[in-house]
Motif scaffolding. Sequence first.
Motif, PDB file in Angstrom:
ATOM      1  N   GLN A  80       9.901   7.913  -4.362  1.00 12.25           N
ATOM      2  CA  GLN A  80       9.639   6.472  -4.419  1.00 12.25           C
ATOM      3  C   GLN A  80       8.383   6.108  -3.634  1.00 12.25           C
ATOM      4  N   VAL A  81       7.367   5.633  -4.335  1.00 13.20           N
ATOM      5  CA  VAL A  81       6.123   5.207  -3.709  1.00 13.20           C
ATOM      6  C   VAL A  81       6.248   3.729  -3.344  1.00 13.20           C
ATOM      7  N   THR A  82       6.069   3.425  -2.067  1.00 17.61           N
ATOM      8  CA  THR A  82       6.187   2.039  -1.617  1.00 17.61           C
ATOM      9  C   THR A  82       4.834   1.346  -1.501  1.00 17.61           C
ATOM     10  N   ALA A  83       3.762   2.138  -1.366  1.00 23.37           N
ATOM     11  CA  ALA A  83       2.417   1.572  -1.341  1.00 23.37           C
ATOM     12  C   ALA A  83       1.432   2.696  -1.602  1.00 23.37           C
ATOM     13  N   SER A  84       0.288   2.355  -2.202  1.00 29.72           N
ATOM     14  CA  SER A  84      -0.737   3.371  -2.418  1.00 29.72           C
ATOM     15  C   SER A  84      -2.114   2.757  -2.232  1.00 29.72           C
ATOM     16  N   PHE A  85      -3.043   3.597  -1.773  1.00 37.03           N
ATOM     17  CA  PHE A  85      -4.396   3.155  -1.490  1.00 37.03           C
ATOM     18  C   PHE A  85      -5.361   4.193  -2.036  1.00 37.03           C
ATOM     19  N   VAL A  86      -6.396   3.767  -2.725  1.00 33.77           N
ATOM     20  CA  VAL A  86      -7.385   4.699  -3.241  1.00 33.77           C
ATOM     21  C   VAL A  86      -8.768   4.140  -2.979  1.00 33.77           C
ATOM     22  N   GLY A  87      -9.686   5.004  -2.579  1.00 29.85           N
ATOM     23  CA  GLY A  87     -11.020   4.506  -2.283  1.00 29.85           C
ATOM     24  C   GLY A  87     -12.017   5.616  -2.072  1.00 29.85           C
ATOM     25  N   VAL A  88     -13.225   5.231  -1.699  1.00 33.94           N
ATOM     26  CA  VAL A  88     -14.317   6.158  -1.438  1.00 33.94           C
ATOM     27  C   VAL A  88     -14.944   5.780  -0.106  1.00 33.94           C
ATOM     28  N   VAL A 128       0.158  -0.384  -3.748  1.00 38.30           N
ATOM     29  CA  VAL A 128      -1.124  -1.004  -3.469  1.00 38.30           C
ATOM     30  C   VAL A 128      -2.238   0.022  -3.573  1.00 38.30           C
ATOM     31  N   ALA A 129      -3.354  -0.347  -4.178  1.00 37.39           N
ATOM     32  CA  ALA A 129      -4.467   0.591  -4.311  1.00 37.39           C
ATOM     33  C   ALA A 129      -5.779  -0.071  -3.965  1.00 37.39           C
ATOM     34  N   PRO A 130      -6.169  -0.072  -2.671  1.00 40.76           N
ATOM     35  CA  PRO A 130      -7.412  -0.717  -2.293  1.00 40.76           C
ATOM     36  C   PRO A 130      -8.621   0.184  -2.509  1.00 40.76           C
ATOM     37  N   THR A 131      -9.746  -0.387  -2.891  1.00 43.44           N
ATOM     38  CA  THR A 131     -10.997   0.338  -3.031  1.00 43.44           C
ATOM     39  C   THR A 131     -12.133  -0.580  -2.648  1.00 43.44           C
ATOM     40  N   THR A 132     -13.349  -0.069  -2.671  1.00 33.06           N
ATOM     41  CA  THR A 132     -14.489  -0.914  -2.349  1.00 33.06           C
ATOM     42  C   THR A 132     -14.876  -1.804  -3.507  1.00 33.06           C
ATOM     43  N   THR A 133     -14.811  -1.298  -4.737  1.00 34.47           N
ATOM     44  CA  THR A 133     -14.999  -2.107  -5.940  1.00 34.47           C
ATOM     45  C   THR A 133     -14.129  -1.525  -7.018  1.00 34.47           C
TER      46      THR A 133
END
Length: 480
Positions: A111-119, A84-89
């Motif tokens: 093994q990556v089970t979830a990922s999140f990226v944002g500012v 998963v990679a959440p961001t603002t836009t």
Amino acid sequence: MRKYAAVLAFLLVVSGCGGGPDTGTPTTTVVVTPTAEPSTSATPTTTVVGTPTAEPSTSATPTTTVVVTPTAAPSTTATPTTTVAPTTTATIANAAANSLPSIEALAAGRQVTASFVGVGASAFNSLDITGQHFLIVASDSGPLKISLASETETRVIYERPEGEGIGTHETRTLNSDSTSIIVEASIDVSWMILAVASAVLQGEASPGETLPASEASLSDSCSSANAPGLNALYIGHSFGNTFAERLVEFAKSFGIDGHCQKIVLRSGNENGNPQSLWADEIASSEIKAIIDDGDIDLLIMICCSSSPADISSYWGISNWIEYALDRNPNTNFALAMPWLSNPQRFDNAELFASTWNLLHENIWHTVIRNLKTEYPQTEIFDIPHGLAAVKLRSQFEAGELDDVTSLISDNGSAIFRDVIGHPDEILLDLGTLVWLGSIYEIDLLTVPTGDPGKRIEEYKVDLRALAQTILDEEESFLVE
């Protein structure tokens, strides 16, 4: 020498040499794009890619790529088979991702089970990530604070002060079912968080197994001009990159300003040794592009070759020395010697130590002596951080290491955090002190303890004294 080589050839084929492979591969990628400020209570809706106005779908399989579009909060239902990679836009997500290492580089085959990226600031509610795992945090600047919140408590797991440059951090193993992640950061701080499955319960990796090479690095533009710190480049595998990453923080804590660190990482010894990096067209081009700038003060490489007992198999080191000196004649070189992978293969600390000592003293030092003879005007030295693992294991088995409860564990109180032999917190901190003292030739006993690493002052064992002992032993061996 032939007797030593024969013993090493047998022992190292059985045990493997530093930078052992991990197991597991990344899973399906999901992108989360909030349309409003994160909320701690709103329920997200989802739409399948290409169907932005359709009813939400929550039945995506591990082989399906979906876009999760919350109306108020990021997704709260990422499963262990979803990244998963959440961001603002979407635009900000791309910008943040471009400023940070890739998921592949950070995960290093795990093994990556979830990922999140944002500012900037964000929050992710009640993550449904089951089983034991740990978090990898990367950011391009600070300040940044990451907290975990449950129904009963909120605790900070990582805090980075204000500053520029790529920084990474790995937590200890967590059991965070239904836990929320809270990110507090300035609006211009880009960050990425990976949830990675613990490798301890995944079983042993086979001695010949290697990981796919990452096509990204932790490289970042920096300059050590007009400062005592060095502009360093580390090229190698995972038994060295975590220490290279920490050098910036440790150097600053010990009053050494201006240390810059670039990293080109390839997973596993077979991919990350100097010979493989020279032969790998993509990795070689990436490294040469950094060296071509002509401002690298220190090039750090790591043992071992695919035939560790064969002196002639280390030809790649000379190739990189020649290339770097051609771009900057004042370049210095550090050759790091890690511990042996799959440490549980050695029945006891004595066998673990004697095998490492054979490789270090009779092979690695021979390589270094030969290079010093070939390049008499160039500084070439050893970083014996593998001795940190040897010392810790010896003390642990002798009942003299109260900070450690087991040789291998995923709860943060062991020497190694998985069966591959990746370092747990105490080995990370001690090993980084060895790197710091080797590179900057400082007496670790004369500097304030400060608070570098995770908790230098909190250990019962004096890590500064132990690191200085390792450096003193290395110095005495070279003088003999």
